[in-house]
Scaffold this motif. Structure first.
Motif, mmCIF file in Angstrom:
data_model
loop_
_atom_site.group_PDB
_atom_site.id
_atom_site.type_symbol
_atom_site.label_atom_id
_atom_site.label_comp_id
_atom_site.label_asym_id
_atom_site.label_seq_id
_atom_site.Cartn_x
_atom_site.Cartn_y
_atom_site.Cartn_z
ATOM 1 N N ASN A 88 0.601 -1.110 0.021
ATOM 2 C CA ASN A 88 0.177 0.002 -0.104
ATOM 3 C C ASN A 88 0.837 1.352 -0.091
ATOM 4 O O ASN A 88 1.572 1.389 0.819
ATOM 5 N N TYR A 89 0.617 2.042 -0.995
ATOM 6 C CA TYR A 89 1.682 3.303 -1.236
ATOM 7 C C TYR A 89 0.791 4.220 -2.071
ATOM 8 O O TYR A 89 0.467 4.186 -2.924
ATOM 9 N N VAL A 90 0.887 5.498 -1.392
ATOM 10 C CA VAL A 90 0.230 6.694 -2.237
ATOM 11 C C VAL A 90 1.324 7.750 -1.852
ATOM 12 O O VAL A 90 1.922 7.938 -0.962
ATOM 13 N N PHE A 91 1.162 8.846 -2.668
ATOM 14 C CA PHE A 91 1.945 9.903 -2.595
ATOM 15 C C PHE A 91 0.982 10.926 -1.916
ATOM 16 O O PHE A 91 -0.267 10.906 -1.859
ATOM 17 N N GLY B 299 -5.817 -5.715 4.272
ATOM 18 C CA GLY B 299 -4.768 -6.563 3.646
ATOM 19 C C GLY B 299 -4.892 -6.534 2.422
ATOM 20 O O GLY B 299 -4.220 -7.499 1.826
ATOM 21 N N GLU B 300 -5.365 -5.821 1.739
ATOM 22 C CA GLU B 300 -5.706 -5.457 0.309
ATOM 23 C C GLU B 300 -4.661 -4.512 -0.174
ATOM 24 O O GLU B 300 -4.188 -3.647 0.496
ATOM 25 N N GLN B 301 -4.140 -4.768 -1.466
ATOM 26 C CA GLN B 301 -3.283 -3.860 -2.329
ATOM 27 C C GLN B 301 -4.085 -2.684 -2.507
ATOM 28 O O GLN B 301 -5.144 -2.652 -3.328
ATOM 29 N N PHE B 302 -3.207 -1.430 -2.356
ATOM 30 C CA PHE B 302 -3.576 -0.287 -3.250
ATOM 31 C C PHE B 302 -2.404 0.634 -3.475
ATOM 32 O O PHE B 302 -1.822 1.048 -2.599
ATOM 33 N N PHE B 303 -2.266 0.998 -4.754
ATOM 34 C CA PHE B 303 -1.363 2.282 -5.167
ATOM 35 C C PHE B 303 -2.137 3.129 -5.766
ATOM 36 O O PHE B 303 -2.979 2.987 -6.360
ATOM 37 N N CYS B 304 -1.720 4.557 -5.364
ATOM 38 C CA CYS B 304 -2.417 5.655 -6.154
ATOM 39 C C CYS B 304 -1.944 5.679 -7.592
ATOM 40 O O CYS B 304 -1.020 5.044 -7.882
ATOM 41 N N LYS B 305 -2.735 6.274 -8.324
ATOM 42 C CA LYS B 305 -2.168 6.209 -9.752
ATOM 43 C C LYS B 305 -1.175 6.869 -9.931
ATOM 44 O O LYS B 305 -0.464 6.281 -11.022
ATOM 45 N N ASN B 306 -0.583 7.709 -9.282
ATOM 46 C CA ASN B 306 0.718 8.412 -9.472
ATOM 47 C C ASN B 306 1.865 7.326 -9.446
ATOM 48 O O ASN B 306 2.979 7.514 -9.962
ATOM 49 N N ILE B 307 1.482 6.302 -8.381
ATOM 50 C CA ILE B 307 2.507 5.223 -8.196
ATOM 51 C C ILE B 307 2.716 4.424 -9.358
ATOM 52 O O ILE B 307 3.922 4.445 -10.021
ATOM 53 N N PHE B 308 1.575 3.956 -10.200
ATOM 54 C CA PHE B 308 1.581 3.211 -11.474
ATOM 55 C C PHE B 308 2.380 4.433 -12.382
ATOM 56 O O PHE B 308 3.173 3.733 -13.317
ATOM 57 N N ALA C 45 -7.016 3.824 0.285
ATOM 58 C CA ALA C 45 -5.827 3.286 0.530
ATOM 59 C C ALA C 45 -5.836 2.659 2.107
ATOM 60 O O ALA C 45 -5.306 1.729 2.621
ATOM 61 N N VAL C 46 -6.262 3.626 3.199
ATOM 62 C CA VAL C 46 -6.417 3.266 4.392
ATOM 63 C C VAL C 46 -7.427 2.255 4.376
ATOM 64 O O VAL C 46 -7.179 1.051 5.255
ATOM 65 N N TYR C 47 -8.655 2.075 3.907
ATOM 66 C CA TYR C 47 -9.517 0.809 4.098
ATOM 67 C C TYR C 47 -8.895 -0.512 3.417
ATOM 68 O O TYR C 47 -8.949 -1.440 3.938
ATOM 69 N N SER C 48 -8.109 -0.378 2.347
ATOM 70 C CA SER C 48 -7.434 -1.554 1.845
ATOM 71 C C SER C 48 -6.395 -2.050 2.535
ATOM 72 O O SER C 48 -6.263 -3.122 2.685
ATOM 73 N N THR C 49 -5.690 -1.053 3.287
ATOM 74 C CA THR C 49 -4.328 -1.325 3.981
ATOM 75 C C THR C 49 -5.068 -2.200 5.140
ATOM 76 O O THR C 49 -4.589 -3.403 5.668
ATOM 77 N N ALA C 50 -6.164 -1.732 5.932
ATOM 78 C CA ALA C 50 -6.626 -2.279 6.861
ATOM 79 C C ALA C 50 -7.040 -3.726 6.629
ATOM 80 O O ALA C 50 -7.286 -4.603 7.742
#
Length: 208
Positions: free
Chosen positions: A100-103, A121-130, A114-119
């Protein structure tokens, strides 16, 4: 209730994140830390589900702190919230097993997802990470002429890219599975291609 700790030495960042998440009734900012030793004490005190951490700003918190937390507190999930970094720095974090990573330039909606996904255990990256990881290589050829998507359709794309099933998305958005399927059909109809993988979804979001 999702208990969160914020680890960042910037006062404005800590207060800004608190303000952005303050309206979420099932998220509680238990405390914030400006130093690694303070963060560890707070983890022991509050046993949070999620720690938001910036390992790159001013060397106050580092990648070694991420490793330490993962090793000593395996029940704690880490969400990286940092200023824009280069591909090598992002990959360094991902290689540790962080999902889980966001700028800090991301939207409020991305931060909440991102917070919900992290809690969970699911993956989440913001679009700027991609965008940083993949550049424009994965953007469909017709991306510059894509028709406008509704806010709901855009939200659905994020959830699909996050790996959620139709049933999970329906439950999360308080909609019927039939409605979710209809939205997916509309997205495919508007865009003119089917979603073969997460990268295509992320590439689409980069251009919006």
């Amino acid at each position: 209730m999702i208990e969160i700790l914020i680890a960042d030495n910037q006062t404005l960042t800590r207060e800004g994140v608190k303000a952005l998440l303050a309206t979420m009734v099932d998220i509680n900012i238990a405390a914030s830390a400006a130093y690694p030793i303070e963060l560890e004490k707070l983890i022991n005190t509050y046993e949070p589900a999620v720690v938001l951490l910036d390992p790159y700003y001013s060397r106050r918190f580092t990648v070694d702190d991420v490793r330490h937390i993962m090793a000593r507190y395996p029940h704690v999930r880490i969400l990286i919230l940092s200023n824009r970094q280069n591909r090598e720095q992002i990959q360094e974090i991902l290689d540790l097993g962080i999902k889980n990573y966001v700028f800090k330039e991301c939207s409020r909606e991305e931060l909440v997802y991102a917070v919900y996904s992290t809690a969970k255990g699911e993956q989440f990256f913001c679009k700027n990470i991609f965008e940083t990881l993949f550049g424009n290589k994965l953007i469909p050829e017709k991306a510059d002429t894509l028709p406008q998507l509704s806010s709901r359709e855009t939200e659905l794309i994020y959830l699909i890219a996050d790996g959620l099933t139709n049933n999970e998305i329906a439950e999360k958005l308080f909609l019927s599975v039939h409605t979710i399927k209809t939205h997916r059909k509309n997205i495919i109809r508007k865009l003119g291609f089917t979603f073969k993988n997460t990268a295509e979804l992320a590439a689409l979001l980069q251009k919006r």
